[in-house]
Design an enzyme around this catalytic site. Structure first.
Site, short mmCIF file in Angstrom:
data_model
loop_
_atom_site.label_atom_id
_atom_site.label_comp_id
_atom_site.label_asym_id
_atom_site.label_seq_id
_atom_site.Cartn_x
_atom_site.Cartn_y
_atom_site.Cartn_z
N GLY A 1 0.80 -1.22 0.00
CA GLY A 1 0.00 0.00 0.00
C GLY A 1 0.82 1.26 0.00
O GLY A 1 0.29 2.37 0.05
N THR B 1 3.35 -0.12 -6.93
CA THR B 1 2.78 -0.40 -8.25
C THR B 1 2.44 0.91 -8.96
O THR B 1 2.69 1.06 -10.15
CB THR B 1 1.54 -1.29 -8.09
OG1 THR B 1 1.93 -2.43 -7.33
CG2 THR B 1 0.99 -1.72 -9.41
N SER C 1 -3.83 -4.65 -3.91
CA SER C 1 -2.52 -5.15 -3.50
C SER C 1 -1.98 -6.16 -4.51
O SER C 1 -2.69 -7.09 -4.92
CB SER C 1 -2.67 -5.79 -2.12
OG SER C 1 -1.42 -6.21 -1.68
N GLY D 1 6.98 -5.52 -0.25
CA GLY D 1 7.86 -4.98 0.79
C GLY D 1 7.84 -5.87 2.02
O GLY D 1 7.10 -6.86 2.08
N GLU E 1 6.97 -7.49 5.32
CA GLU E 1 5.63 -7.67 5.90
C GLU E 1 5.71 -8.20 7.32
O GLU E 1 6.39 -9.19 7.57
CB GLU E 1 4.80 -8.63 5.04
CG GLU E 1 4.28 -7.98 3.77
CD GLU E 1 3.31 -8.85 2.99
OE1 GLU E 1 3.06 -10.01 3.40
OE2 GLU E 1 2.81 -8.37 1.96
N1 LIG Z 1 1.51 8.64 -6.31
C1 LIG Z 1 0.28 8.36 -5.90
N2 LIG Z 1 -0.69 9.27 -6.07
C2 LIG Z 1 -1.94 9.01 -5.68
N3 LIG Z 1 -2.33 7.87 -5.08
C3 LIG Z 1 -1.40 6.92 -4.89
C4 LIG Z 1 -0.05 7.11 -5.30
N4 LIG Z 1 0.63 6.02 -4.99
C5 LIG Z 1 -0.26 5.17 -4.42
N5 LIG Z 1 -1.48 5.70 -4.36
C6 LIG Z 1 -2.71 5.09 -3.80
O1 LIG Z 1 -2.33 4.05 -2.96
C7 LIG Z 1 -2.88 2.82 -3.39
C8 LIG Z 1 -1.89 1.70 -3.17
O2 LIG Z 1 -0.80 1.85 -4.01
P1 LIG Z 1 -0.08 0.62 -4.70
O3 LIG Z 1 -1.07 -0.35 -5.19
O4 LIG Z 1 0.87 1.16 -5.64
O5 LIG Z 1 0.66 0.02 -3.47
P2 LIG Z 1 1.76 -1.12 -3.50
O6 LIG Z 1 2.96 -0.55 -2.83
O7 LIG Z 1 1.93 -1.63 -4.85
O8 LIG Z 1 1.10 -2.18 -2.55
P3 LIG Z 1 1.17 -3.77 -2.64
O9 LIG Z 1 2.50 -4.16 -2.10
O10 LIG Z 1 0.04 -4.19 -1.79
O11 LIG Z 1 0.99 -4.11 -4.04
C9 LIG Z 1 -3.22 3.02 -4.83
O12 LIG Z 1 -4.29 2.21 -5.22
C10 LIG Z 1 -3.57 4.48 -4.86
O13 LIG Z 1 -4.91 4.66 -4.48
MG LIG Z 2 1.49 -3.29 -5.76
#
Ligand SMILES: Nc1ncnc2c1ncn2[C@@H]1O[C@H](COP(=O)(O)OP(=O)(O)OP(=O)(O)O)[C@@H](O)[C@H]1O
Ligand SMILES: [Mg+2]
Length: 1020
Positions: free
Chosen positions: A108, A112, A160, A381, A383
């Site tokens: 989160g 991604t 996620s 990352g 956990e």
């Molecule tokens: N730069 C950003 N601007 C706006 N919202 C963001 C940004 N980065 C992340 N978010 C918000 O946070 C949420 C989670 O981000 P993301 O899916 O990239 O997390 P992650 O690090 O990939 O988590 P996981 O390890 O669970 O995959 C996204 O769905 C989005 O709503």
């Molecule tokens: Mg992700």
């Protein structure tokens, strides 16, 4: 900080390296917080980008933003993921070295999202041809597909990623993205069959059920209700407000097409997804014997159709297991519980393998070639949950490996830089986590080896025996602990079935339950066989028949993971890394909330303080000479505006001028190293001040320059227009001259040939002569009938001229006549008669011409009434006073001459002296001279008459003309030269002699004749 673009950019520091109190975690977090509050989510630690998830859309990812970062030096703009992307791209292009961007952070934190931003940046800013566009589209569209199949809603993140992903983006020599390749790591398959409370299965299941068209669902035997499926209800979380399954379904369908899936492949893929859902709904009953049997035949029917296998074979495979006893293969029935776990194992295997197939399929569509690449690692990352299992163990092991790589590469590169620049380097103390990596992965002694051993060894191996084995083997390790090995205090927070690892990022307790099963990832042989029989093309690719004949045990999950991680490390080591460290500001997914405890935790396990420490151990700031000089040269008169000598000398002169103390900086081979941030800040501030005066200078020179160039442009344009216009004029003049010369030449030639018959040489001349004659005529036509002027025509027009002249005259006459009045007509008629009689015959005729004839010279009152009475009804037409000369003595007597309708009457006062009927009037004689004498000749037979009458009138022409008209004697007017003979009566005659003299004299001559001297008039 260098960029210092706006006041906003100056919130806190843009690079932690410049933080004065760099060892303080509080100051570190405070800087993060300050910037986060201002929506400045990015901050650097040297070249590492720290990103804090804003949980809201910031307007910082537009095309304009991308343009701002394109080709710009990393440090000249505020920190951004685009700056990292661009830097990696430029390094790849200029240094021809493969790059990788490692994105890490907890679930989160925005990994991604960050990786998508990088991809989008390349898609928009890199050059592209049509073919490249397809690749770009596929690269971008691979995301929604992989996310649908590999992402799920968890408690931490609504989207996620439940797998690790490494993607190579390939660029050709022009820098255009031409291909890609994806490696996937450890999909969390257990989610297919089970989800924790508040979590969901993979998105694709919900998307299909919510968004799938009616007839598609009918074909797949599915209902539009997620609650109907056992695999979708475990987490009790069918709906998530941030997710729209229906629109996501549409996006996924579109993306599949873009990637190159045909309809059949999509159908087969969906058959598999549906069959997993049906499989979840397969229920078992237990016979008395304990053997399981299937209670849900409809599901089996659908399953058999969707997978393309015989339903009875499938049924048997789900409730039996094949065992080999004494070389013989036997089908041993399963109990209810075993059947359920066999079913779940099948579901996981089907889904897991299909996911791998999907990644391969995408890879095929991305046309991988061996060129320059930028790798993008978006991997789970660190956990730490309440209950941590095998998956967390693998994930955290992966993070240990990445941390090791990070330490190695950053320290190594830092060290290499100092060496390369010839700067003395004092080694920094840091925690090397190799010891933990070894604890996990070491051959024979590591946790993975021990786990594998327990999985493989015959006998009653269980999760607990595995734990005991761990205690026996690695119990003494400084980073390992179990309930048994722990002290009293720690025991309180550890279960007996747990072991603890002291990771670089913190302590984690792992529960050993399920470790063996998950590591084995067992799928009964007979289920594999059934899958190999499938008519579904994807499944036949996923379940290879060779697997059945291969007697070697398949590698355990942990070993497979370890191997793939080793490979990944090799890949990453061969590339130049850039780091993006993602952090989540709170657990509630809320915008604007900055949870310091959570952040501190992440700062710790991401090793950020350590990272900063390493970076700061040497010099806070370093920059290549040319860049440093370029930026600050305006601060020293010697280096401004240009420095011509060696760069190092320039920088040295500059810093000396700025008053840097020797301990504050060092000059390397190509870079200046500044030890303290405050030195740089002071320089920056000086630059800020200098910029204002420079800006004014620049403005004025720019204004001058722009005005000058505007003027030059105008002048140039004016000259151009002038030149053109002059050209046009000159051309026109030349043309006119040419024409004139031609005309003159033709004219002269024509003149020379003018007497010849019409020929090409003279036709122009002749035409001209004609034309000019006609034009002259046109301008000089006579205006009155009396105007006899007429231009002389050229010979060719003589005849035409004559015709024209006549026509003109006729026309004038006609016009004249049309306007003539009856009185005038009468006058003219009389004048005509006068002309006929006297013209060229009598001297005083010309004088009479301009004088109009009057109706009568004596009116009624001038004539005695008696005379009028005597005349009675006879109409008087004309009366004039005359002098009568006696026939004998020529005595002059005043008389009146009256012309009536019948006769000429001579009157003396009241007395009618003589009346001559017109019939008796023989003729009238006058002289040719200018006198007014005339003689009325009377017929001799008329006895009443006394003879001819000699008269004199001052208006002789008028009188005689009227008399001739009245008496109709026009032809009887005789004009005599010299003398007139007249009858006196009784046969006697008198003679009047006429001579010219100076004045009129009438007298009787000696010869008895009447002598008349008529004055000479000019005309004669
Ligand atoms: N730069 C950003 N601007 C706006 N919202 C963001 C940004 N980065 C992340 N978010 C918000 O946070 C949420 C989670 O981000 P993301 O899916 O990239 O997390 P992650 O690090 O990939 O988590 P996981 O390890 O669970 O995959 C996204 O769905 C989005 O709503
Ligand atoms: Mg992700």
């Amino acid at each position: 900080m260098e960029s210092a673009l706006t006041a906003r950019d100056r919130v806190g520091v843009q690079d932690f390296v410049l933080l004065e109190n760099h060892t303080s975690e509080v100051a570190f977090i405070e800087n993060l917080r300050k910037r986060f509050k201002e929506n400045l989510i990015y901050t650097y630690i040297g070249s590492v980008l720290v990103s804090v998830n804003p949980y809201k859309d910031l307007e910082i990812y537009t095309k304009q933003h991308m343009e701002r970062y394109r080709g710009v030096n990393f440090y000249e703009v505020s920190p951004h993921i685009y700056a990292v992307s661009d830097n990696a791209y430029r390094s790849m292009r200029t240094e021809r070295r493969d790059q990788c961007i490692l994105i890490s952070g907890e679930s989160g934190a925005g990994k991604t999202e960050a990786s998508k931003k990088v991809l989008q940046y390349y898609a928009v800013t890199c050059p592209a041809s049509d073919q490249v566009q397809t690749v770009k589209d596929r690269l971008l569209q691979s995301n929604p597909v992989l996310e649908a199949f590999g992402n799920a809603k968890t408690l931490r993140n609504d989207n996620s990623s439940r797998f690790g992903k490494y993607m190579d983006i390939q660029f050709d020599f022009k820098g255009a993205p031409v291909g890609g390749h994806i490696l996937n790591y450890l999909l969390e398959k257990s989610r297919v069959v089970h989800q924790s409370h508040g979590e969901r299965n993979f998105h694709i299941f919900y998307q299909l059920i919510e968004g799938g068209e009616e007839d598609l669902l009918r074909r797949l035997g599915l209902e539009r209700n997620t609650q109907q499926y056992q695999y979708l209800i475990k987490g009790n979380c069918p709906k998530v407000s941030s997710i729209n399954d229906r629109s996501d379904w549409k996006a996924v369908r579109k993306a599949l097409t873009v990637i190159g899936f045909n309809e059949d492949e999509v159908e087969e893929l969906l058959n598999i997804i549906a069959s997993v859902l049906h499989l979840g709904n397969v229920q078992f009953g237990g016979e008395d014997s304990g053997n399981a049997y299937i209670t849900t035949d409809t599901q089996i029917k659908y399953l058999a159709r969707l997978i393309g296998v015989d339903s009875s074979v499938l049924k048997e495979a789900l409730t039996h297991k094949k065992i080999t006893a004494k070389g013989e293969e036997l089908m041993s029935p399963l109990n209810q519980e075993q059947a359920s776990s066999a079913r779940d194992a099948l579901s996981k295997a089907i889904y897991g393998r299909t996911f791998t197939w999907l990644v391969n399929k995408i890879n095929d569509s991305l046309a991988y070639q061996n060129t320059s690449v930028i790798g993008l690692l978006d991997i789970y990352g660190f956990e730490v949950f309440q209950n941590n299992s095998f998956e967390q163990f693998c994930i955290n092991y992966c993070n240990e490996k990445l941390q090791q790589l990070f330490i190695e590469l950053t320290l190594k590169s830092e060290q290499e830089e100092y060496e390369a620049e010839g700067i003395t380097w004092e080694p920094v103390q840091y925690f090397n986590n190799k010891i933990i990596c070894d604890l996990v992965e070491e051959k024979f002694k590591g946790i993975i080896s021990i786990l594998d051993e327990e999985c493989l060894r015959p006998g009653d191996a269980s999760d607990i025996t595995f734990l005991q084995k761990l205690e026996d083997t690695v119990g003494g390790h400084a980073h390992f602990l179990t309930h048994k090995l722990a002290d009293g205090k720690t025991r309180k927070v550890m279960g007996r079935d747990e072991f603890r690892l002291l990771h670089y990022a913190g302590e984690v307790n792992y529960n050993v339950n399920g470790f063996l099963d998950k590591n084995n990832d067992l799928l009964f042989r007979n289920l594999k066989e059934v899958m190999c029989m499938s008519e579904n093309k994807i499944l036949t690719q996923c379940f290879d028949r060779e697997e059945l004949t291969d007697k070697k045990r398949p590698e355990t999950t942990a070993t497979q993971f370890k191997t793939s991680l080793t490979k990944l490390m090799e890949i990453l080591m061969s590339k130049e890394p850039s780091y993006v460290r993602c952090m989540k500001p709170n657990d509630a997914k809320q915008a604007g909330r900055f949870d310091e405890v959570l952040i501190r935790h992440q700062v710790k396990y991401l090793g950020l303080m350590e990272n900063l420490r390493v970076r700061r151990a040497g010099f806070a700031y370093r920059r290549r000479y040319e860049i440093f000089l370029q930026r600050y040269k305006s601060l020293c008169p010697d280096t401004w505006p240009n420095w011509d000598g060696r760069l190092v000398d320039g920088v040295s002169t500059l810093v000396k001028h700025l008053g840097y103390k020797p301990e504050e900086y060092k000059l390397g081979r190509s870079k200046i190293f500044i030890r303290f941030p405050k030195t740089l800040f002071a320089t920056e501030d000086a630059l800020e001040v200098r910029k204002h005066s420079l800006a004014t200078q620049l403005q004025s020179s720019w204004k001058g320059y722009s005005q000058k160039s505007k003027y030059r442009k105008l002048r140039h344009s004016a000259i151009l227009i002038q030149a053109w216009w002059r050209g046009i004029l000159a051309r026109r003049r030349a043309q006119r001259r040419r024409q004139a010369a031609d005309t003159i030449r033709r004219f002269i030639k024509g003149f020379m040939y003018r007497h010849q018959p019409r020929c090409p040489e003279n036709e122009y001349f002749l035409d001209y002569v004609r034309y000019s004659f006609l034009m002259k005529l046109h301008r000089n036509l006579p205006k009155t009938v009396l105007d006899k002027s007429w231009p002389t025509p050229p010979p060719a027009l003589t005849e035409a001229s004559e015709h024209l002249r006549k026509l003109c005259m006729q026309n004038m006459v006609w016009k004249y006549c049309k306007n003539i009045s009856p009185e005038w007509k009468h006058q003219m008629e009389q004048k005509c008669v006068a002309s006929e009689i006297f013209k060229d015959k009598k001297d005083n005729y010309p004088q009479s011409v301009p004088k109009l004839f009057v109706g009568t010279r004596l009116n009624g009152e001038d004539i005695n009434p008696k005379v009028l009475q005597t005349l009675g009804s006879e109409k008087m037409k004309y009366a004039v006073p005359v002098i009568k000369y006696d026939r004998k003595g020529y005595k002059a007597r005043a008389r009146q001459l009256l012309l009536t309708s019948n006769s000429v009457v001579i009157v003396e006062d009241a007395k009618l002296k003589q009346r001559i009927d017109y019939s008796a009037l023989k003729g009238i004689s006058v002289s040719s001279l200018s006198d007014g004498m005339f003689v009325l000749h009377v017929l001799c037979e008329d006895n009443k008459q006394k003879g001819d009458v000699v008269l004199q009138s001052d208006h002789v022409i008028e009188t005689l003309t009227k008399a001739a008209i009245c008496a109709e004697k026009i032809n009887n007017i005789n004009i005599n030269q010299g003398s007139i003979t007249f009858t006196v009566g009784q046969g006697k005659e008198g003679i009047i002699d006429f001579i010219s003299g100076s004045e009129l004299l009438i007298a009787k001559a000696k010869n008895g004749h009447l002598s008349v001297t008529a004055p000479r008039l000019n005309s004669r």
